[in-house]
Motif scaffolding. Structure first.
Motif, PDB file in Angstrom:
ATOM      1  N   GLY A 292      27.156 -37.457  15.692  1.00  0.00           N
ATOM      2  CA  GLY A 292      27.320 -36.093  15.206  1.00  0.00           C
ATOM      3  C   GLY A 292      28.144 -35.991  13.936  1.00  0.00           C
ATOM      4  N   LEU A 293      28.202 -34.759  13.411  1.00  0.00           N
ATOM      5  CA  LEU A 293      28.903 -34.521  12.160  1.00  0.00           C
ATOM      6  C   LEU A 293      30.405 -34.730  12.291  1.00  0.00           C
ATOM      7  CD1 LEU A 293      27.150 -31.349  10.703  1.00  0.00           C
ATOM      8  CD2 LEU A 293      26.899 -33.709   9.962  1.00  0.00           C
ATOM      9  N   GLY A 294      30.953 -34.447  13.485  1.00  0.00           N
ATOM     10  CA  GLY A 294      32.393 -34.591  13.663  1.00  0.00           C
ATOM     11  C   GLY A 294      32.869 -35.995  13.356  1.00  0.00           C
ATOM     12  N   ALA A 295      32.155 -36.991  13.896  1.00  0.00           N
ATOM     13  CA  ALA A 295      32.534 -38.387  13.644  1.00  0.00           C
ATOM     14  C   ALA A 295      32.339 -38.748  12.185  1.00  0.00           C
ATOM     15  CB  ALA A 295      31.704 -39.317  14.533  1.00  0.00           C
ATOM     16  N   ALA A 296      31.230 -38.300  11.602  1.00  0.00           N
ATOM     17  CA  ALA A 296      30.954 -38.623  10.197  1.00  0.00           C
ATOM     18  C   ALA A 296      31.987 -37.998   9.264  1.00  0.00           C
ATOM     19  CB  ALA A 296      29.554 -38.153   9.818  1.00  0.00           C
ATOM     20  N   LEU A 297      32.406 -36.773   9.568  1.00  0.00           N
ATOM     21  CA  LEU A 297      33.389 -36.101   8.733  1.00  0.00           C
ATOM     22  C   LEU A 297      34.795 -36.679   8.913  1.00  0.00           C
ATOM     23  CD1 LEU A 297      32.256 -32.396   9.259  1.00  0.00           C
ATOM     24  CD2 LEU A 297      32.162 -33.644   7.095  1.00  0.00           C
ATOM     25  N   ALA A 298      35.064 -37.244  10.085  1.00  0.00           N
ATOM     26  CA  ALA A 298      36.415 -37.711  10.389  1.00  0.00           C
ATOM     27  C   ALA A 298      36.737 -39.065   9.771  1.00  0.00           C
ATOM     28  CB  ALA A 298      36.623 -37.776  11.901  1.00  0.00           C
ATOM     29  N   VAL A 299      35.724 -39.871   9.476  1.00  0.00           N
ATOM     30  CA  VAL A 299      35.973 -41.242   9.042  1.00  0.00           C
ATOM     31  C   VAL A 299      36.796 -41.295   7.758  1.00  0.00           C
ATOM     32  CG1 VAL A 299      34.904 -43.390   8.260  1.00  0.00           C
ATOM     33  CG2 VAL A 299      33.935 -42.152  10.200  1.00  0.00           C
ATOM     34  N   ALA A 300      36.395 -40.525   6.733  1.00  0.00           N
ATOM     35  CA  ALA A 300      37.069 -40.595   5.431  1.00  0.00           C
ATOM     36  C   ALA A 300      38.550 -40.213   5.509  1.00  0.00           C
ATOM     37  CB  ALA A 300      36.337 -39.743   4.404  1.00  0.00           C
ATOM     38  N   PRO A 301      38.927 -39.089   6.151  1.00  0.00           N
ATOM     39  CA  PRO A 301      40.366 -38.781   6.224  1.00  0.00           C
ATOM     40  C   PRO A 301      41.153 -39.789   7.048  1.00  0.00           C
ATOM     41  CG  PRO A 301      39.074 -37.166   7.461  1.00  0.00           C
ATOM     42  CD  PRO A 301      38.109 -37.961   6.646  1.00  0.00           C
ATOM     43  N   VAL A 302      40.549 -40.346   8.106  1.00  0.00           N
ATOM     44  CA  VAL A 302      41.246 -41.359   8.898  1.00  0.00           C
ATOM     45  C   VAL A 302      41.475 -42.614   8.055  1.00  0.00           C
ATOM     46  CG1 VAL A 302      41.037 -42.934  10.855  1.00  0.00           C
ATOM     47  CG2 VAL A 302      40.464 -40.522  11.141  1.00  0.00           C
ATOM     48  N   VAL A 303      40.440 -43.063   7.341  1.00  0.00           N
ATOM     49  CA  VAL A 303      40.584 -44.226   6.458  1.00  0.00           C
ATOM     50  C   VAL A 303      41.641 -43.954   5.397  1.00  0.00           C
ATOM     51  CG1 VAL A 303      39.409 -45.576   4.671  1.00  0.00           C
ATOM     52  CG2 VAL A 303      38.268 -45.134   6.840  1.00  0.00           C
ATOM     53  N   THR A 304      41.657 -42.715   4.875  1.00  0.00           N
ATOM     54  CA  THR A 304      42.628 -42.360   3.838  1.00  0.00           C
ATOM     55  C   THR A 304      44.058 -42.443   4.357  1.00  0.00           C
ATOM     56  OG1 THR A 304      41.031 -40.925   2.713  1.00  0.00           O
ATOM     57  CG2 THR A 304      43.373 -40.536   2.261  1.00  0.00           C
ATOM     58  N   GLY A 305      44.301 -41.859   5.546  1.00  0.00           N
ATOM     59  CA  GLY A 305      45.649 -41.907   6.113  1.00  0.00           C
ATOM     60  C   GLY A 305      46.112 -43.322   6.389  1.00  0.00           C
ATOM     61  N   LEU A 306      45.240 -44.123   7.000  1.00  0.00           N
ATOM     62  CA  LEU A 306      45.592 -45.510   7.294  1.00  0.00           C
ATOM     63  C   LEU A 306      45.749 -46.325   6.009  1.00  0.00           C
ATOM     64  CD1 LEU A 306      43.229 -46.218  10.345  1.00  0.00           C
ATOM     65  CD2 LEU A 306      45.691 -45.751  10.380  1.00  0.00           C
ATOM     66  N   GLY A 307      44.905 -46.043   5.030  1.00  0.00           N
ATOM     67  CA  GLY A 307      44.975 -46.772   3.772  1.00  0.00           C
ATOM     68  C   GLY A 307      46.274 -46.530   3.029  1.00  0.00           C
ATOM     69  N   PHE A 308      46.732 -45.278   2.999  1.00  0.00           N
ATOM     70  CA  PHE A 308      47.998 -44.984   2.323  1.00  0.00           C
ATOM     71  C   PHE A 308      49.175 -45.609   3.075  1.00  0.00           C
ATOM     72  CE2 PHE A 308      45.904 -41.454  -0.074  1.00  0.00           C
ATOM     73  CZ  PHE A 308      46.315 -41.853  -1.334  1.00  0.00           C
ATOM     74  N   LEU A 309      49.080 -45.652   4.406  1.00  0.00           N
ATOM     75  CA  LEU A 309      50.133 -46.338   5.167  1.00  0.00           C
ATOM     76  C   LEU A 309      50.152 -47.826   4.829  1.00  0.00           C
ATOM     77  CD1 LEU A 309      49.767 -44.663   8.688  1.00  0.00           C
ATOM     78  CD2 LEU A 309      51.670 -44.398   7.079  1.00  0.00           C
ATOM     79  N   GLY A 310      48.970 -48.434   4.717  1.00  0.00           N
ATOM     80  CA  GLY A 310      48.904 -49.845   4.347  1.00  0.00           C
ATOM     81  C   GLY A 310      49.409 -50.089   2.945  1.00  0.00           C
ATOM     82  N   LEU A 311      49.079 -49.173   2.022  1.00  0.00           N
ATOM     83  CA  LEU A 311      49.527 -49.324   0.641  1.00  0.00           C
ATOM     84  C   LEU A 311      51.036 -49.126   0.536  1.00  0.00           C
ATOM     85  CD1 LEU A 311      48.188 -49.948  -2.074  1.00  0.00           C
ATOM     86  CD2 LEU A 311      48.000 -47.490  -2.473  1.00  0.00           C
ATOM     87  N   ALA A 312      51.594 -48.270   1.399  1.00  0.00           N
ATOM     88  CA  ALA A 312      53.048 -48.080   1.408  1.00  0.00           C
ATOM     89  C   ALA A 312      53.755 -49.347   1.885  1.00  0.00           C
ATOM     90  CB  ALA A 312      53.413 -46.904   2.310  1.00  0.00           C
ATOM     91  N   ALA A 313      53.132 -50.033   2.848  1.00  0.00           N
ATOM     92  CA  ALA A 313      53.745 -51.245   3.381  1.00  0.00           C
ATOM     93  C   ALA A 313      53.581 -52.431   2.442  1.00  0.00           C
ATOM     94  CB  ALA A 313      53.129 -51.572   4.748  1.00  0.00           C
ATOM     95  N   VAL A 314      52.388 -52.534   1.813  1.00  0.00           N
ATOM     96  CA  VAL A 314      52.103 -53.664   0.923  1.00  0.00           C
ATOM     97  C   VAL A 314      51.474 -53.124  -0.362  1.00  0.00           C
ATOM     98  CG1 VAL A 314      51.040 -55.940   0.737  1.00  0.00           C
ATOM     99  CG2 VAL A 314      51.629 -55.031   2.993  1.00  0.00           C
ATOM    100  N   PRO A 315      52.282 -52.678  -1.326  1.00  0.00           N
ATOM    101  CA  PRO A 315      51.745 -52.071  -2.550  1.00  0.00           C
ATOM    102  C   PRO A 315      51.275 -53.097  -3.577  1.00  0.00           C
ATOM    103  CG  PRO A 315      54.128 -52.007  -2.610  1.00  0.00           C
ATOM    104  CD  PRO A 315      53.755 -52.608  -1.287  1.00  0.00           C
ATOM    105  N   VAL A 316      50.148 -53.758  -3.275  1.00  0.00           N
ATOM    106  CA  VAL A 316      49.587 -54.755  -4.190  1.00  0.00           C
ATOM    107  C   VAL A 316      48.143 -54.406  -4.475  1.00  0.00           C
ATOM    108  CG1 VAL A 316      51.143 -56.559  -3.366  1.00  0.00           C
ATOM    109  CG2 VAL A 316      48.897 -56.293  -2.299  1.00  0.00           C
ATOM    110  N   LEU A 317      47.592 -54.995  -5.544  1.00  0.00           N
ATOM    111  CA  LEU A 317      46.256 -54.645  -5.996  1.00  0.00           C
ATOM    112  C   LEU A 317      45.180 -54.972  -4.961  1.00  0.00           C
ATOM    113  CD1 LEU A 317      44.651 -53.495  -8.379  1.00  0.00           C
ATOM    114  CD2 LEU A 317      44.428 -55.820  -9.267  1.00  0.00           C
TER     115      LEU A 317
END
Length: 431
Positions: A292-317
């Motif tokens: 459904g649309l709920g899962a499809a819409l949720a993926v990008a913000p979840v990836v974004t939140g986790l990605g910024f947490l990862g970048l905060a922990a390891v800020p490398v290219l």
């Protein structure tokens, strides 16, 4: 052979292939220019980027109504070629100025703003033209394959930049984009003839069209669902701006000169498009149809939140490249198609006018505000780790808006597909 993958009729084959080539050349040309623009954005240090975002937004406020006035007054067969010729001549002027190194830094900044405006119009104009050439029933069968032309172009463009920027020189790549843009313009002429001779479209099908930003704004304010769609775009753009500043800073630290930085930007774009194409062909349809649309819409913000947490922990290219690839792929392959499905449930006035306002003014406005917010947080002493953490709550709010939109879509489906926005008055619909 094409019929094995696409439900296409014999008389449509040439037009579908021509449209694929049209979108491929258009997006490949833009994808070649984008890494050059990103490198130019580092001229004079990253601190100047908020001013570039502000200037882009101001130019957009002038460009959008100007474009609306053109298509409202003249037929698209006149407007489209002239717009492409304008951009083509502009490209050649930029090539000469950059090659001669005339006012190098100011020209680079103008080029940055110019391309930021250009990329909005190329996609919008393309799909408007496709809607003129193909009937609704044809679009349902053919637009998926045609859209793959753009994704392929966005994949090939960065690949070429990554391989040619250093041996050929970034400025010379502009000529490749100019040639591709001319091919796109020729495709417009050829497809117009096909629509007339094979589709037997009457002259009125290419006549002037109405529309305007103010009508879209009025409908946006009147509908909670459209406001939520606007907020979704605003939050995506805001987190994109935060990520872009991180990217520019890391590339500026690693790249030793303009050519190497351009190549790095090109490689990053290449990995984003490669993963996007893989998701589009293997995952998108399955997720939307099964989960459904709920899962499809949720993926990008979840990836974004986790990605910024990862970048905060390891800020490398390396972390940034992986984050941006996953985020870009989840957006273009999952969230964006799902959002377009949501727009099919609004009335026609909102679909064209409010959507245009959201995709242009809201998006660029969010860019501008986010750029200055990022600059302010940096001035307060927040480094890359702090800025990454500051973006996490935005991703959380984005997820909440996305889940609200999916619930509203399910509710409306249960109620029989009622539209999300109030119907436009007769006089507004006539415009």
């Amino acid at each position: 052979m094409l019929k094995r993958f696409v439900d296409v009729r014999d008389e449509e084959v040439r037009a579908v292939l021509g449209s694929f080539v049209y979108f491929f050349t258009l997006m490949c040309g833009y994808a070649i220019l984008r890494p050059i623009r990103n490198e130019m954005g580092t001229a004079g240090s990253v601190k100047g980027l908020p001013w570039l975002f502000t200037a882009t937004f101001l130019v957009m406020l002038l460009a959008v109504p100007a474009f609306s006035a053109l298509v409202a007054r003249w037929p698209r067969r006149v407007v489209l070629p002239r717009i492409y010729r304008f951009f083509l001549v502009s490209l050649l002027v930029f090539f000469v100025l950059l090659k001669l190194e005339v006012a190098k830094e100011p020209v680079a900044r103008v080029f940055y703003i110019w391309l930021s405006v250009y990329n909005l119009f190329v996609v919008s104009i393309f799909w408007s033209f496709m809607a003129d050439v193909f009937a609704s029933e044809q679009g349902k069968r053919l637009f998926g394959f045609i859209a793959a032309g753009g994704t392929t172009g966005m994949l090939v463009g960065p690949f070429l930049v990554g391989r040619l920027a250093e041996p050929v020189g970034p400025v010379n790549l502009i000529l490749i984009s100019a040639v591709l843009l001319e091919v796109s313009a020729q495709c417009v002429r050829w497809l117009s003839r096909w629509a007339r001779d094979v589709q037997h479209q009457p002259p009125s099908a290419e006549g002037p069209v109405g529309g305007g930003v103010l009508a879209g704004l009025k409908l946006l304010v009147a509908s909670p669902m459209l406001l939520a769609l606007g907020l979704q775009v605003l939050l995506y753009a805001a987190t994109s701006t935060f990520l872009y500043f991180q990217e520019v800073q890391l590339v500026a630290q690693v790249g030793k000169d303009a050519a190497s930085r351009t190549a790095l930007f090109g490689d990053i774009d290449f990995y984003v498009q490669l993963l996007t194409l893989a998701l589009q062909t293997l995952v998108t349809g399955r997720i939307i149809s099964r989960l459904g649309l709920g899962a499809a819409l949720a993926v990008a913000p979840v990836v974004t939140g986790l990605g910024f947490l990862g970048l905060a922990a390891v800020p490398v290219l390396g972390v940034l490249v992986a984050f941006k690839a996953l985020r870009g792929a989840s957006h273009y392959a999952l969230e964006r198609p799902s959002r377009e499905i949501l727009f099919t449930t609004v009335d026609r006035e909102a679909r064209y006018k409010s959507k245009s306002f959201i995709d242009t003014v809201v998006y660029r406005g969010s860019d501008t505000v986010s750029a200055w917010l990022q600059g302010g947080l940096t001035a307060l002493g927040l480094g890359m780790t702090g800025l990454s953490l500051a973006a996490v709550p935005l991703a959380g709010l984005w997820l909440g808006v996305s889940l609200y939109l999916s619930r509203e879509q399910r509710r409306l489906s249960r109620e029989g597909g009622d539209e999300l926005a109030p119907a436009a008055p007769d006089n507004a619909a006539a415009r």
